[in-house]
Design a protein around this motif. Structure first.
Motif, PDB file in Angstrom:
ATOM      1  N   ASP A 161      37.237  33.793  37.224  1.00  0.00           N
ATOM      2  CA  ASP A 161      36.261  33.994  38.051  1.00  0.00           C
ATOM      3  C   ASP A 161      36.265  34.743  39.348  1.00  0.00           C
ATOM      4  O   ASP A 161      35.724  35.174  39.710  1.00  0.00           O
ATOM      5  CB  ASP A 161      36.132  32.643  38.221  1.00  0.00           C
ATOM      6  CG  ASP A 161      34.612  31.671  39.565  1.00  0.00           C
ATOM      7  OD1 ASP A 161      33.712  31.936  39.071  1.00  0.00           O
ATOM      8  OD2 ASP A 161      35.334  31.900  40.401  1.00  0.00           O
ATOM      9  N   TYR A 162      37.467  34.502  39.272  1.00  0.00           N
ATOM     10  CA  TYR A 162      37.892  35.122  40.627  1.00  0.00           C
ATOM     11  C   TYR A 162      37.765  36.758  40.717  1.00  0.00           C
ATOM     12  O   TYR A 162      37.459  37.525  41.180  1.00  0.00           O
ATOM     13  CB  TYR A 162      39.708  34.772  41.458  1.00  0.00           C
ATOM     14  CG  TYR A 162      40.055  35.687  42.423  1.00  0.00           C
ATOM     15  CD1 TYR A 162      39.981  35.133  43.421  1.00  0.00           C
ATOM     16  CD2 TYR A 162      40.537  36.828  42.370  1.00  0.00           C
ATOM     17  CE1 TYR A 162      40.775  35.645  44.387  1.00  0.00           C
ATOM     18  CE2 TYR A 162      41.337  37.499  43.412  1.00  0.00           C
ATOM     19  CZ  TYR A 162      40.800  36.877  44.698  1.00  0.00           C
ATOM     20  OH  TYR A 162      41.135  37.792  46.044  1.00  0.00           O
ATOM     21  N   ARG A 210      36.030  37.753  38.632  1.00  0.00           N
ATOM     22  CA  ARG A 210      34.452  38.728  38.187  1.00  0.00           C
ATOM     23  C   ARG A 210      34.064  38.819  39.799  1.00  0.00           C
ATOM     24  O   ARG A 210      33.045  39.080  40.393  1.00  0.00           O
ATOM     25  CB  ARG A 210      33.854  37.916  37.241  1.00  0.00           C
ATOM     26  CG  ARG A 210      32.360  38.073  37.349  1.00  0.00           C
ATOM     27  CD  ARG A 210      31.952  37.135  36.348  1.00  0.00           C
ATOM     28  NE  ARG A 210      32.931  36.489  34.843  1.00  0.00           N
ATOM     29  CZ  ARG A 210      33.127  35.459  34.617  1.00  0.00           C
ATOM     30  NH1 ARG A 210      33.515  34.725  35.525  1.00  0.00           N
ATOM     31  NH2 ARG A 210      34.587  35.477  33.503  1.00  0.00           N
ATOM     32  N   THR A 211      34.834  37.925  40.788  1.00  0.00           N
ATOM     33  CA  THR A 211      33.694  37.579  42.081  1.00  0.00           C
ATOM     34  C   THR A 211      34.132  38.392  43.094  1.00  0.00           C
ATOM     35  O   THR A 211      33.908  38.666  43.944  1.00  0.00           O
ATOM     36  CB  THR A 211      33.822  36.356  42.746  1.00  0.00           C
ATOM     37  OG1 THR A 211      34.739  35.568  42.376  1.00  0.00           O
ATOM     38  CG2 THR A 211      32.592  35.851  41.286  1.00  0.00           C
ATOM     39  N   HIS A 212      35.487  39.312  42.732  1.00  0.00           N
ATOM     40  CA  HIS A 212      36.288  40.019  43.605  1.00  0.00           C
ATOM     41  C   HIS A 212      36.201  41.654  43.288  1.00  0.00           C
ATOM     42  O   HIS A 212      36.671  41.502  42.359  1.00  0.00           O
ATOM     43  CB  HIS A 212      37.456  39.064  44.219  1.00  0.00           C
ATOM     44  CG  HIS A 212      37.594  37.874  44.923  1.00  0.00           C
ATOM     45  ND1 HIS A 212      37.209  37.135  44.259  1.00  0.00           N
ATOM     46  CD2 HIS A 212      37.765  37.349  46.530  1.00  0.00           C
ATOM     47  CE1 HIS A 212      37.305  35.704  44.852  1.00  0.00           C
ATOM     48  NE2 HIS A 212      37.499  36.571  46.297  1.00  0.00           N
ATOM     49  N   THR A 272      34.988  39.821  48.772  1.00  0.00           N
ATOM     50  CA  THR A 272      34.240  39.152  47.619  1.00  0.00           C
ATOM     51  C   THR A 272      32.926  40.040  47.714  1.00  0.00           C
ATOM     52  O   THR A 272      32.690  40.300  48.714  1.00  0.00           O
ATOM     53  CB  THR A 272      33.752  37.493  48.362  1.00  0.00           C
ATOM     54  OG1 THR A 272      34.452  36.802  48.763  1.00  0.00           O
ATOM     55  CG2 THR A 272      32.910  37.220  47.485  1.00  0.00           C
ATOM     56  N   ALA A 307      29.670  40.817  47.834  1.00  0.00           N
ATOM     57  CA  ALA A 307      28.452  40.053  48.008  1.00  0.00           C
ATOM     58  C   ALA A 307      28.249  40.347  49.196  1.00  0.00           C
ATOM     59  O   ALA A 307      28.412  41.797  49.685  1.00  0.00           O
ATOM     60  CB  ALA A 307      29.102  37.841  48.722  1.00  0.00           C
ATOM     61  N   SER A 316      27.598  43.899  47.327  1.00  0.00           N
ATOM     62  CA  SER A 316      27.618  43.716  46.533  1.00  0.00           C
ATOM     63  C   SER A 316      27.478  45.114  45.165  1.00  0.00           C
ATOM     64  O   SER A 316      27.176  44.388  44.285  1.00  0.00           O
ATOM     65  CB  SER A 316      25.555  43.345  46.885  1.00  0.00           C
ATOM     66  OG  SER A 316      25.611  42.315  47.253  1.00  0.00           O
ATOM     67  N   SER A 330      33.865  44.974  39.532  1.00  0.00           N
ATOM     68  CA  SER A 330      34.483  43.705  39.770  1.00  0.00           C
ATOM     69  C   SER A 330      36.085  43.882  39.193  1.00  0.00           C
ATOM     70  O   SER A 330      35.987  45.183  38.658  1.00  0.00           O
ATOM     71  CB  SER A 330      34.351  42.659  39.430  1.00  0.00           C
ATOM     72  OG  SER A 330      34.230  43.043  37.792  1.00  0.00           O
TER      73      SER A 330
END
Length: 327
Positions: free
Chosen positions: A50-51, A53-55, A79, A81, A85, A89
């Motif tokens: 998860d990390y 994938r999102t960082h 992150t 975002a 965006s 990743s």
């Protein structure tokens, strides 16, 4: 005199009663058994993915001496975002690889970001000494502390084979796939600038870190991130018996300090035992070592082993064979 004795007896009784009452109230210290390692690995791997994938990461120059020359580059994570965006990743980076490590019948996964493999001549083994800078951080910031729990901005030596060296397994097993620096320059202020050094980030599960043992700034069952720069490698012979410590891993599990690597059963693993079979002849006198290229790194082909009684057991591991070979 009797009054004094009586008073002392009363005081002692009260102390005992208070202590017993306190133990009864506390109910004793609750012993919490460690979590199942297999189940925890599933949880940790999900958190790591998860990390990843999102960082995303960026590289930043690190200036140690307040001059215009950066000593090395370190990673910074953020992150994906908002304004970020569109960033790639870490999970999708072509530099990310995985490494499987099995311990206690549990298969763990290390995620390793290969920023620079290193251009030196030698990889460290799991028992060698390494000169590194590093930064260790948690996946997510706890409420009462910072994500970064440890760092060394100036190079320090890590003994990968010794428990006193402080290198956890995820740190060690990621570092062995990298090389030290190609070259270095001694600066006028006494500092050293390395070029072509190994640079990596390892994302590790708690099972290859501290698991259920809390450390300063590290809660129990914490997956960890280490960004490591590798500058030098010294092959280690902890007991100076002529055998590099990595060759004293008898059971081949890449750990030199366990009981399976203690040939003579004296509670001293072979890598720190200069008489591995306790036959009275030192290990260094039961083998012949020739560093033919004088590079300070002994390879298996530079060691001559003997088996005088022909039983298939090398002299230095066989108490029946004790002849001196280097007289």
């Amino acid at each position: 005199m009797n009054v004094i004795k009586y008073c002392c007896a009363v005081v002692l009784a009260l102390v005992v009663l208070y202590a017993c009452k306190k133990d009864d109230d506390d109910g004793g210290a609750a012993v919490v058994p460690p979590r199942d390692r297999g189940e925890q690995q599933i949880t940790d791997d999900a958190a790591l993915q998860d990390y990843l994938r999102t960082h995303f990461y960026t590289l930043e120059d690190v200036f140690v001496n307040n001059d215009a020359t950066a000593e090395y580059q370190a990673t910074k994570f953020d992150t994906i975002a908002g304004a970020n965006s569109g960033e790639q990743s870490i999970l999708d980076s072509p530099l990310l690889t995985t490494k499987k490590i099995t311990r206690s019948d549990v298969e763990y996964t290390l995620y390793v970001l290969n920023l620079n493999k290193g251009e030196g001549e030698h990889n460290p083994t799991f028992a060698d000494s390494t000169l590194v800078t590093y930064k260790g951080e948690l996946l997510y910031k706890p409420k009462s502390s910072d994500k970064v729990f440890d760092s060394a901005i100036n190079p320090v030596w890590f003994d990968l084979g010794s428990p006193a060296g402080g290198a956890i397994e995820g740190f060690r097993e990621s570092l062995v796939d990298f090389e030290g620096a190609l070259n270095f320059v001694q600066n006028s202020d006494g500092s050293v600038t390395y070029t072509g050094y190994g640079n990596l980030v390892v994302f590790m599960p708690s099972g290859l870190a501290y698991f259920n043992e809390p450390r300063s700034g590290i809660p129990t069952y914490s997956p960890l991130i280490f960004n490591i720069q590798l500058y030098k490698v010294n092959q280690t012979d902890h007991d100076r018996d002529g055998l590099p410590s990595y060759l004293e891993d008898i059971d081949g599990d890449r750990i030199v300090l366990d009981s399976d690597d203690d040939t003579d059963g004296d509670n001293t693993p072979n890598y720190i035992d200069n008489d591995d079979d306790r036959d009275g002849t030192l290990t260094k006198d039961e083998i012949t070592v020739n560093d033919s290229n004088n590079d300070g790194f002994i390879t298996p082909d530079e060691i001559t082993y003997y088996d005088d009684d022909g039983d298939g057991i090398k002299n230095h591991l066989d108490a029946d064979d004790r002849d001196l070979k280097n007289e």
